[in-house]
Design an enzyme around this catalytic site. Structure first.
Site, PDB file in Angstrom:
ATOM      1  CB  SER A 146     -17.135   4.150   5.257  1.00 35.46           C
ATOM      2  OG  SER A 146     -16.426   2.995   5.648  1.00 35.46           O
ATOM      3  CG  ASP A 153     -12.833   1.732   4.643  1.00 37.19           C
ATOM      4  OD1 ASP A 153     -12.014   2.455   4.055  1.00 37.19           O
ATOM      5  OD2 ASP A 153     -13.871   2.168   5.191  1.00 37.19           O
ATOM      6  CG  MET A 185      -8.863  -2.239   7.075  1.00 40.38           C
ATOM      7  SD  MET A 185      -9.539  -1.884   8.694  1.00 40.38           S
ATOM      8  CE  MET A 185     -10.425  -0.362   8.338  1.00 40.38           C
ATOM      9  CG  HIS A 219      -9.312   3.366   1.779  1.00 34.95           C
ATOM     10  ND1 HIS A 219      -9.666   4.052   2.924  1.00 34.95           N
ATOM     11  CD2 HIS A 219      -7.952   3.442   1.700  1.00 34.95           C
ATOM     12  CE1 HIS A 219      -8.573   4.522   3.510  1.00 34.95           C
ATOM     13  NE2 HIS A 219      -7.528   4.155   2.798  1.00 34.95           N
ATOM     14  CG  MET A 239      -6.457   1.326   4.710  1.00 37.29           C
ATOM     15  SD  MET A 239      -7.747   1.636   5.919  1.00 37.29           S
ATOM     16  CE  MET A 239      -9.170   1.164   4.935  1.00 37.29           C
TER      17      MET A 239
END
Ligand code: DX5
Ligand code: ZN
Length: 217
Positions: free
Chosen positions: A7, A34, A36, A65, A67
């Site tokens: 990650s 990631d 966000m 990913h 979020m």
């Protein structure tokens, strides 16, 4: 074969190109990225322009990913940025089945993430439509947290449900993966290990990736 997805959230952003090259040269399988939004999770990371740049140097699949709230509004933008896999959280999707179809229609593999409090049963009616489940083993939003032990039970349950249906959906475990707990996680049924701090905060990240790849249980 066990897959490893470092990650980049834990990488040195000032040296992002070098960090990507390290992953290219390592035995890692995917880049885990990631995203966000400060709404679904209490943190903001990076987004589309950064992923576009990572995609230019990354020689492996980019596992993005999300979020973020209302991921369907940005699905096309992430496809254009070069995401190979797009993961949406079940907790953010009121129309999960149609979100998954949208992801696949844009040529990406679809993943669904679940938070630690979400029962695996919530996935059963969608399993045949997806490539992988991203099971959160920490509360999403930050790297460097401790693995929640209850996740092991959830992995076993999900593995059983996948086998029962004769499917090949991969189980990816995200959060708090270390060299110490990886064996138990793989033993429970994980197919993909995401690792942020364990990889990037080590003086020898390639060696950590090598060790994770060779976990035997
Ligand atoms: C957390 C992210 C994870 C995180 C994992 O919200 O989804 O991918 O980067 O980091 P570590 O491995 O440090 O727990
Ligand atoms: Zn993640």
């Amino acid at each position: 074969m066990l897959l490893v997805a470092p990650s980049l959230l834990a990488s040195n952003f000032l040296k992002l190109e070098e960090e990507c090259k390290m992953v290219n040269e390592s035995e890692a399988d995917w880049f885990h990225l990631d995203v966000m939004d400060g709404r679904f999770v209490p943190n903001i990371s990076f987004g589309i322009p950064v992923i576009e740049h990572i995609r230019k140097v990354a020689e492996k699949s980019c596992d993005v990913h999300l979020m973020i709230e209302e991921p369907e509004k940005l699905t096309e933008a992430f496809a254009k940025a070069g995401a190979d896999h797009l993961i949406v959280h079940i907790e953010t999707c009121r129309n999960l089945h149609s979100n998954i179809q949208q992801i696949k229609s844009l040529g990406m593999k679809a993943g669904v993430a679940i938070n630690p409090h979400t029962p695996v049963e919530m996935l059963y009616d969608i399993l045949e439509d997806i490539h992988h489940v991203c099971m959160m083993s920490v509360n999403p939003g930050f790297g460097g947290q401790s693995f929640i032990p209850h996740t092991l039970k959830k992995i076993r349950e999900l593995k059983h449900a996948i086998h029962e249906r004769g499917l090949h959906v991969l189980i990816e475990i995200d959060g708090g993966v270390t060299l110490e707990n990886a064996k138990a996680i793989v033993h429970a049924g994980a197919d993909v290990l995401v690792a942020g701090n364990t990889v990037f905060k080590s003086p020898d990240p390639k060696n950590i990736i090598h060790q994770l790849k060779n976990i035997v249980c």
